[in-house]
Enzyme design. Structure first.
Site, mmCIF file in Angstrom:
data_model
loop_
_atom_site.group_PDB
_atom_site.id
_atom_site.type_symbol
_atom_site.label_atom_id
_atom_site.label_comp_id
_atom_site.label_asym_id
_atom_site.label_seq_id
_atom_site.Cartn_x
_atom_site.Cartn_y
_atom_site.Cartn_z
ATOM 1 N N GLY A 172 4.930 5.758 8.761
ATOM 2 C CA GLY A 172 3.640 5.667 9.663
ATOM 3 C C GLY A 172 3.593 4.397 10.604
ATOM 4 N N ASN A 194 4.667 16.851 5.292
ATOM 5 C CA ASN A 194 3.703 16.065 4.645
ATOM 6 C C ASN A 194 2.346 15.845 5.308
ATOM 7 O OD1 ASN A 194 2.343 14.708 2.747
ATOM 8 N ND2 ASN A 194 3.514 12.872 2.412
ATOM 9 N N GLU A 210 12.658 7.733 1.747
ATOM 10 C CA GLU A 210 11.407 7.313 2.599
ATOM 11 C C GLU A 210 11.414 5.601 2.563
ATOM 12 O OE1 GLU A 210 8.784 10.579 3.454
ATOM 13 O OE2 GLU A 210 8.080 9.436 2.264
ATOM 14 N N SER A 252 8.507 8.267 10.077
ATOM 15 C CA SER A 252 8.610 8.262 11.789
ATOM 16 C C SER A 252 9.513 9.272 12.307
ATOM 17 C CB SER A 252 8.726 6.889 12.188
ATOM 18 O OG SER A 252 7.444 5.818 11.560
ATOM 19 N N LYS A 312 -0.269 14.612 4.094
ATOM 20 C CA LYS A 312 -1.155 13.667 3.623
ATOM 21 C C LYS A 312 -2.589 13.907 3.409
ATOM 22 C CE LYS A 312 2.475 10.602 4.869
ATOM 23 N NZ LYS A 312 3.028 9.302 5.302
ATOM 24 N N GLU A 361 3.213 6.005 -1.143
ATOM 25 C CA GLU A 361 1.609 5.996 -1.209
ATOM 26 C C GLU A 361 1.101 6.173 -2.276
ATOM 27 O OE1 GLU A 361 0.987 8.747 2.240
ATOM 28 O OE2 GLU A 361 1.968 7.168 3.698
ATOM 29 N N HIS A 390 5.701 9.739 -3.962
ATOM 30 C CA HIS A 390 5.673 9.399 -2.479
ATOM 31 C C HIS A 390 5.325 7.716 -2.568
ATOM 32 C CE1 HIS A 390 4.270 8.779 1.443
ATOM 33 N NE2 HIS A 390 5.141 9.539 1.762
HETATM 34 P P1 13P Z 1 5.361 9.608 8.829
HETATM 35 O O1 13P Z 1 6.320 10.667 9.571
HETATM 36 O O2 13P Z 1 4.087 9.428 9.462
HETATM 37 O O3 13P Z 1 6.023 8.199 9.184
HETATM 38 O O4 13P Z 1 5.134 9.599 7.465
HETATM 39 C C1 13P Z 1 6.478 9.929 6.426
HETATM 40 C C2 13P Z 1 6.153 10.191 5.255
HETATM 41 O O5 13P Z 1 5.578 9.430 4.388
HETATM 42 C C3 13P Z 1 6.508 11.848 4.929
HETATM 43 O O6 13P Z 1 6.009 11.900 3.459
#
Ligand code: 13P
Length: 248
Positions: A172, A9, A166, A212, A11, A96, A94
């Site tokens: 992150g 992903n 997640e 992560s 982002k 976010e 997601h």
């Molecule tokens: P990270 O791997 O950067 O923690 O992000 C995870 C994520 O949100 C994948 O959709």
């Protein structure tokens, strides 16, 4: 038998030129691998990725979609538009999107239903916040997201959906869930799918862990029985790192 599925992903990272450079490197590294993979990328890079990955087994995914066929929805993209480009997957729900853009279980449900009328497979995200975990509500929260998000979705459609667990506190932050914490929730998700559908359906659904994931922890996470793959943010931006995760 569920085949491991590792999705990146990106982002809001990478321009078209950067996506092309990644694809050129990644194609070579990935060749001959059995693990399934896809890159979920910004809308502006999807076409170039579909072109670059043509003739390979590498899938391309979007990170969001609207649930209407078309209409006055400024800034939105429809399922048909993604299908026209040749996109294989689309992330839905997601954290976010839920946190910053008003995504709810209800819109997740509408988006899943619309995607399921197309050839695009949804990757549905679920997960609790740190506050919810500390209050012991983690299982209730995730179960609620599944029950509401999957409302009215048939058995046949359910097996097309990838579920990604997640935990928000592990995204992150560099703070990964322990393999046991991740495995426990993925097992809970599969049991919830048995309750909602049946064992046959639950057995076929790919359940990923995300938060992560990096080359250093991919093996121990993938060793957990109920974890079939990973949804990888930061570590999917570098072809070599993502390939190391795929090669767990
Ligand atoms: P990270 O791997 O950067 O923690 O992000 C995870 C994520 O949100 C994948 O959709």
């Amino acid at each position: 038998m569920r085949i491991p599925f590792m999705a990146g992903n990106w982002k809001m990272f990478k321009t078209k030129a950067e996506a092309k450079a990644f694809a050129e490197e990644f194609k070579g590294l990935y060749e001959g691998t059995d693990v399934e993979t896809a890159i979920c990328a910004p809308f502006t890079t999807l076409e170039v990725l579909v072109e670059e990955f043509g003739g390979t087994k590498i899938g391309v995914g979007a990170q969001n979609v609207h649930f209407a066929d078309e209409g006055a929805y400024t800034g939105e993209i429809s399922v048909g538009m993604l299908e026209e480009i040749g996109v294989d997957f689309c992330i839905v729900g997601h954290s976010e999107r839920r946190q910053y853009f008003g995504e709810t279980d209800e819109t997740v449900n509408l988006k899943l239903k619309k995607l399921l009328t197309s050839s695009i497979r949804p990757i549905m995200c679920a997960g609790e916040s740190l506050e919810q975990r500390d209050a012991g509500k983690l299982f209730d929260v995730v179960k609620g997201q599944l029950i509401n998000g999957l409302e009215g979705i048939s058995r046949d459609d359910m097996i097309k959906i990838v579920v990604a667990y997640e935990p928000i506190w592990a995204i992150g932050t560099g703070r990964t869930a322990t393999p046991e914490q991740a495995g426990e929730m993925c097992a809970f998700i599969r049991n919830t799918l048995i309750e909602m559908y049946d064992e046959d359906v639950a057995d076929q659904v790919i359940i990923q862990y995300g938060g992560s994931v990096k080359p250093a922890n991919a093996t121990e996470i993938m060793n957990m029985e109920e974890i079939d793959g990973a949804l990888v943010g930061g570590a999917s931006l570098k072809a070599k790192d993502f390939m190391e995760i795929i090669d767990f």
